[in-house]
Design an enzyme around this catalytic site. Structure first.
Site, PDB file in Angstrom:
ATOM      1  N   THR A  72       0.826  -1.208   0.000  1.00  0.00           N
ATOM      2  CA  THR A  72       0.000   0.000   0.000  1.00  0.00           C
ATOM      3  C   THR A  72       0.858   1.256   0.000  1.00  0.00           C
ATOM      4  OG1 THR A  72      -1.875  -1.100   1.074  1.00  0.00           O
ATOM      5  CG2 THR A  72      -1.734   1.300   1.302  1.00  0.00           C
ATOM      6  N   ASN A 152      -6.503  -9.208  -6.862  1.00  0.00           N
ATOM      7  CA  ASN A 152      -6.431  -9.881  -5.565  1.00  0.00           C
ATOM      8  C   ASN A 152      -7.735 -10.572  -5.169  1.00  0.00           C
ATOM      9  OD1 ASN A 152      -7.277  -7.028  -5.318  1.00  0.00           O
ATOM     10  ND2 ASN A 152      -7.582  -7.547  -3.163  1.00  0.00           N
ATOM     11  N   GLN A 180       0.301  -9.653  -5.747  1.00  0.00           N
ATOM     12  CA  GLN A 180      -0.070 -11.072  -5.812  1.00  0.00           C
ATOM     13  C   GLN A 180       0.818 -11.877  -6.766  1.00  0.00           C
ATOM     14  OE1 GLN A 180      -2.245 -12.494  -3.836  1.00  0.00           O
ATOM     15  NE2 GLN A 180      -3.226 -10.681  -2.956  1.00  0.00           N
ATOM     16  N   HIS A 202       4.597 -10.228   3.064  1.00  0.00           N
ATOM     17  CA  HIS A 202       3.715 -11.192   3.720  1.00  0.00           C
ATOM     18  C   HIS A 202       2.824 -11.956   2.743  1.00  0.00           C
ATOM     19  CE1 HIS A 202      -0.289  -9.017   3.777  1.00  0.00           C
ATOM     20  NE2 HIS A 202       0.514  -8.017   3.445  1.00  0.00           N
ATOM     21  N   THR A 238      13.972   4.977   9.702  1.00  0.00           N
ATOM     22  CA  THR A 238      14.987   3.945   9.916  1.00  0.00           C
ATOM     23  C   THR A 238      14.547   2.648   9.269  1.00  0.00           C
ATOM     24  OG1 THR A 238      15.680   4.944  11.996  1.00  0.00           O
ATOM     25  CG2 THR A 238      16.270   2.623  11.650  1.00  0.00           C
ATOM     26  N   CYS A 328      -9.012  -6.603   3.187  1.00  0.00           N
ATOM     27  CA  CYS A 328      -9.210  -5.217   3.609  1.00  0.00           C
ATOM     28  C   CYS A 328     -10.687  -4.880   3.779  1.00  0.00           C
ATOM     29  CB  CYS A 328      -8.609  -4.263   2.579  1.00  0.00           C
ATOM     30  SG  CYS A 328      -6.918  -4.654   2.113  1.00  0.00           S
TER      31      CYS A 328
END
Length: 377
Positions: A72, A152, A180, A202, A238, A328
């Site tokens: 995203t 997706n 995907q 992920h 960071t 989502c």
């Protein structure tokens, strides 16, 4: 109670080797990559090695990879940069894109008054390439085309080589949400010249909260975050060292085992389709999700012949995790914007469930799921 996970398009189980590497990194490689002492240099070296290894997988250079917190953010970084830095005046996309693209495009239109046009899609979710050419030929505005490689929700595969050629013919930039795709299909960005892609670890058995954006060499990057000079000034913050290393490891494993894993998962998907058809010939499949050549082998979007608002809940109570669309939206009562766009009202009123598979899915889990579906219907 059994615990069966069939929602791998939402997220995947972290690979054991990835967990081990990240655990070691947390213990031994805790320096800040921006620090100049030995601990910082060690962390910086690890991050840059991971960047080079990731870049090699797509036949690009390390300088073209920007680490982000996920897909995203990567989509937002690319789209915002296109308008604010590359002076894009017009975006062409479709109404079945992920909301990371759709909502960002709508924001950019409202805030910066760019033009926003939508390509027609048919009842299967196919992009109308003739309409894309028509849209590109009717304006001299600097244009970005944004179309996802794999949808997706319905798993449709975009013909990216053809879209790339069309964009090149009309001097348009091409961005594709490839979340995907990464780790599941090979992608050589020299052979398929997409200007911008994104990844989220992920989705291929890596950690959450890390991903990357690819910017083709020659495009400057205007950061969305300010307050540091990390990622060569492209993203202040960071670096998430342990997750970056975990992502690189997960990608390496996924690509090394891609053909073997694909064969296994594809076989399970086809087996699942055949078992569903045995339950009822009235069961249908949204988009091209039942076509192994036109859709991702990991995604199957099933439309049942009834409207059963409790089906997802009932499957969950039976220990089976699935989705009603994208993860989502699963907590929303708005339904799927993708299915609303491609189905007629009668079909859209039927209950649709997205099942998605991984290398950890077993035939026994498929059989148990089929048994429960038969009972619930």
């Amino acid at each position: 109670m059994k615990a069966i996970y069939l929602d791998n398009a939402a997220t995947t189980k972290i690979d054991a080797e990835v967990l081990e590497l990240m655990h070691t990194s947390m213990q031994e490689n805790f320096g800040n990559p921006s620090s100049t002492h030995q601990f910082g240099r060690k962390a910086k070296s690890a991050v840059e090695t991971a960047r080079k290894n990731i870049a090699k997988q797509f036949n690009v250079t390390a300088s073209e990879i920007v680490f982000t917190a996920g897909g995203t953010e990567a989509d937002n970084l690319i789209l915002n940069n296109a308008v604010l830095n590359l002076r894009i005046q017009r975006i062409i996309t479709s109404k079945i894109e992920h909301h990371a693209v759709l909502h960002t495009c709508e924001f950019l239109k409202k805030t910066y008054h760019i033009s926003l046009d939508f390509i027609n899609v048919d009842a299967f979710g196919n992009i109308d390439q003739l309409h894309l050419e028509e849209l590109l030929s009717t304006s001299d505005d600097t244009t970005l085309v944004s179309l996802m490689h794999i949808n997706n929700e319905i798993g449709n595969l975009l013909k990216v080589d053809e879209i790339s050629a069309i964009c090149k013919r009309y001097d348009a930039l091409f961005h594709s949400d490839t979340v995907q795709v990464i780790g599941h299909y090979p992608l050589d960005l020299k052979k398929t010249p997409i200007d911008f892609i994104v990844a989220s670890a992920h989705k291929f058995h890596g950690p959450k909260g890390v991903g990357f954006a690819y910017f083709k060499k020659g495009f400057g990057i205007l950061p969305m975050f300010h307050g540091g000079d990390q990622e060569r000034g492209a993203r202040s913050s960071t670096e998430n060292v342990h997750s970056i290393l975990g992502m690189e490891k997960a990608l390496s494993i996924a690509i090394s085992n891609m053909e073997k894993d694909r064969h296994k998962i594809e076989s399970l998907k086809l087996y699942f389709i055949s078992k569903l058809k045995n339950i009822s010939e009235a069961i249908e499949f949204n988009g091209h999700s039942s076509d192994i050549h036109k859709s991702s082998y990991t995604i199957l979007n099933v439309r049942f012949p009834v409207a059963n608002e409790m089906l997802l809940f009932s499957l969950d109570m039976a220990g089976i995790a699935v989705s009603g669309g994208s993860a989502c939206q699963s907590g929303s009562n708005k339904g799927s914007h993708v299915l609303d766009e491609i189905l007629n009202k009668d079909a859209a009123d039927k209950t649709a469930v997205r099942f998605s598979f991984s290398k950890f899915t077993t035939k026994e889990e498929i059989d148990f799921t089929i048994t429960k579906i038969r009972e619930l219907l």
